[in-house]
Design an enzyme around this catalytic site. Sequence first.
Site, PDB file in Angstrom:
ATOM      1  N   GLY A 126      48.212  66.297   8.176  1.00  0.00           N
ATOM      2  CA  GLY A 126      48.037  65.729   9.510  1.00  0.00           C
ATOM      3  C   GLY A 126      46.828  64.813   9.556  1.00  0.00           C
ATOM      4  O   GLY A 126      46.927  63.598   9.426  1.00  0.00           O
ATOM      5  N   GLY A 137      48.105  76.673  14.760  1.00  0.00           N
ATOM      6  CA  GLY A 137      47.738  76.424  16.148  1.00  0.00           C
ATOM      7  C   GLY A 137      47.027  75.095  16.350  1.00  0.00           C
ATOM      8  O   GLY A 137      47.116  74.511  17.421  1.00  0.00           O
ATOM      9  N   MET A 141      56.310  77.292  15.738  1.00  0.00           N
ATOM     10  CA  MET A 141      55.258  78.302  15.939  1.00  0.00           C
ATOM     11  C   MET A 141      55.464  78.872  17.324  1.00  0.00           C
ATOM     12  O   MET A 141      54.690  78.628  18.265  1.00  0.00           O
ATOM     13  CB  MET A 141      53.875  77.647  15.782  1.00  0.00           C
ATOM     14  N   GLY A 150      45.457  71.284  14.332  1.00  0.00           N
ATOM     15  CA  GLY A 150      45.244  70.435  13.167  1.00  0.00           C
ATOM     16  C   GLY A 150      43.759  70.359  12.862  1.00  0.00           C
ATOM     17  O   GLY A 150      42.919  70.838  13.638  1.00  0.00           O
ATOM     18  N   GLY A 151      43.427  69.784  11.726  1.00  0.00           N
ATOM     19  CA  GLY A 151      42.035  69.500  11.401  1.00  0.00           C
ATOM     20  C   GLY A 151      41.185  70.698  11.039  1.00  0.00           C
ATOM     21  O   GLY A 151      39.960  70.625  11.105  1.00  0.00           O
ATOM     22  N   SER A 195      52.179  65.242   9.249  1.00  0.00           N
ATOM     23  CA  SER A 195      52.372  65.974  10.504  1.00  0.00           C
ATOM     24  C   SER A 195      51.998  65.079  11.680  1.00  0.00           C
ATOM     25  O   SER A 195      50.848  64.653  11.804  1.00  0.00           O
ATOM     26  CB  SER A 195      51.497  67.225  10.530  1.00  0.00           C
ATOM     27  N   HIS A 198      58.624  72.773  12.371  1.00  0.00           N
ATOM     28  CA  HIS A 198      57.874  74.015  12.164  1.00  0.00           C
ATOM     29  C   HIS A 198      57.713  74.704  13.512  1.00  0.00           C
ATOM     30  O   HIS A 198      56.941  74.245  14.360  1.00  0.00           O
ATOM     31  CB  HIS A 198      56.517  73.637  11.540  1.00  0.00           C
ATOM     32  N   ASP A 201      50.794  74.035   4.307  1.00  0.00           N
ATOM     33  CA  ASP A 201      50.556  73.433   5.618  1.00  0.00           C
ATOM     34  C   ASP A 201      49.179  73.817   6.155  1.00  0.00           C
ATOM     35  O   ASP A 201      48.925  74.988   6.441  1.00  0.00           O
ATOM     36  CB  ASP A 201      51.654  73.903   6.585  1.00  0.00           C
ATOM     37  N   MET A 204      54.675  74.252  19.231  1.00  0.00           N
ATOM     38  CA  MET A 204      53.817  75.403  19.591  1.00  0.00           C
ATOM     39  C   MET A 204      54.066  75.800  21.037  1.00  0.00           C
ATOM     40  O   MET A 204      54.237  74.937  21.897  1.00  0.00           O
ATOM     41  CB  MET A 204      52.343  75.031  19.416  1.00  0.00           C
ATOM     42  N   GLY A 227      45.077  71.675   6.363  1.00  0.00           N
ATOM     43  CA  GLY A 227      43.897  71.310   5.571  1.00  0.00           C
ATOM     44  C   GLY A 227      44.211  70.661   4.242  1.00  0.00           C
ATOM     45  O   GLY A 227      43.336  70.590   3.367  1.00  0.00           O
ATOM     46  N   ASP A 234      55.300  69.893  14.610  1.00  0.00           N
ATOM     47  CA  ASP A 234      54.733  71.198  14.934  1.00  0.00           C
ATOM     48  C   ASP A 234      55.016  71.582  16.382  1.00  0.00           C
ATOM     49  O   ASP A 234      54.421  71.036  17.311  1.00  0.00           O
ATOM     50  CB  ASP A 234      53.216  71.166  14.695  1.00  0.00           C
ATOM     51  N   HIS A 286      56.834  65.970   9.562  1.00  0.00           N
ATOM     52  CA  HIS A 286      56.571  67.374   9.889  1.00  0.00           C
ATOM     53  C   HIS A 286      56.234  67.456  11.382  1.00  0.00           C
ATOM     54  O   HIS A 286      55.304  66.798  11.858  1.00  0.00           O
ATOM     55  CB  HIS A 286      55.414  67.897   9.041  1.00  0.00           C
ATOM     56  N   MET A 342      50.966  78.940   5.103  1.00  0.00           N
ATOM     57  CA  MET A 342      49.944  78.383   5.991  1.00  0.00           C
ATOM     58  C   MET A 342      48.583  78.488   5.305  1.00  0.00           C
ATOM     59  O   MET A 342      48.152  79.590   4.942  1.00  0.00           O
ATOM     60  CB  MET A 342      49.905  79.144   7.328  1.00  0.00           C
TER      61      MET A 342
HETATM   62  C1  DX5 Z   1      48.900  73.796  12.154  1.00  0.00           C
HETATM   63  C2  DX5 Z   1      50.123  72.968  11.881  1.00  0.00           C
HETATM   64  C3  DX5 Z   1      49.934  71.938  10.856  1.00  0.00           C
HETATM   65  C4  DX5 Z   1      48.935  70.875  11.236  1.00  0.00           C
HETATM   66  C5  DX5 Z   1      48.251  70.431   9.990  1.00  0.00           C
HETATM   67  O1  DX5 Z   1      49.239  74.863  12.955  1.00  0.00           O
HETATM   68  O2  DX5 Z   1      51.203  73.783  11.451  1.00  0.00           O
HETATM   69  O3  DX5 Z   1      51.159  71.328  10.471  1.00  0.00           O
HETATM   70  O4  DX5 Z   1      49.516  69.753  11.846  1.00  0.00           O
HETATM   71  O5  DX5 Z   1      47.224  69.599  10.325  1.00  0.00           O
HETATM   72  P1  DX5 Z   1      46.066  69.250   9.310  1.00  0.00           P
HETATM   73  O6  DX5 Z   1      46.731  68.630   8.103  1.00  0.00           O
HETATM   74  O7  DX5 Z   1      45.214  68.310  10.066  1.00  0.00           O
HETATM   75  O8  DX5 Z   1      45.373  70.529   8.932  1.00  0.00           O
HETATM   76 ZN    ZN Z   2      53.014  72.733  10.609  1.00  0.00          ZN
END
Ligand code: DX5
Ligand code: ZN
Length: 220
Positions: free
Chosen positions: A198, A143, A69, A145-146, A9, A67, A176, A38, A178, A36, A34, A138
């Site tokens: 990500g 919303g 969102m 990453g990390g 991502s 993706h 998707d 938002m 963690g 994202d 990937h 999910m």
């Molecule tokens: C979260 C995103 C994910 C995100 C994952 O809303 O949809 O794709 O980038 O990031 P990590 O892998 O760091 O959890």
């Molecule tokens: Zn995503």
Amino acid sequence: MRQHLIAPSLLAADFTRLQDDISMVNRSEADWFHLDVMDGRFVPNITFGMFIVEAIGKMAEKPLDVHLMIVEPEKYIEAFRQAGAAVITVHYEACTHLHRVVHQIKDAGAKAGVALNPHTPVDCLSDLIEDLDLVCLMSVNPGFGGQKFIENTYRKVSEAKELLLKHNSKALIEVDGGVALNNTAKLVAAGADVLVAGNTVFASANPEATITELNKLASV
Ligand code: DX5
Ligand code: ZN
């Protein structure tokens, strides 16, 4: 057993040197990008739209897994397809007329995915599963990453797998949020086909080697 896919991502990439990070993914063992999107409405965060997706697509040598969102994704399906999306995933929770949106994605020439928030049961897709190319589970609240991986995702992956088998659907199961070195093998064993990662990739000392490592862990 189908081959799994690794989808880094770019949300966790360094946008001041995006071209370097895209080149790294191009030469790595990763399969998809990937992306994202938002909107600050469906999720509390805002990232980027079709303009950036198109720019990434000019440098990317692998399919773009977009993706969405966002609320009212039906307004933007054709625009994201034109921007280069190979897979377009919308949220179950964001679509009143999900069947219509899924077919809109397919009519636009993209693969159609539906994402489920952590609280949404897999069963809600039982009347649509035959039409889907991808189910995105999910494993964090969308919303950011990390975030910390939600453990009941393993059970949801197994349930999604059962649903697919029951309906003879060829949809891929994507996980998707963690995704890390310590849960990849277990997710694949439960039935995951696509692993989005990500921070595990981009916050590591050697992102390209981490992609190889994820690939190796997913292959056993
Ligand atoms: C979260 C995103 C994910 C995100 C994952 O809303 O949809 O794709 O980038 O990031 P990590 O892998 O760091 O959890
Ligand atoms: Zn995503």
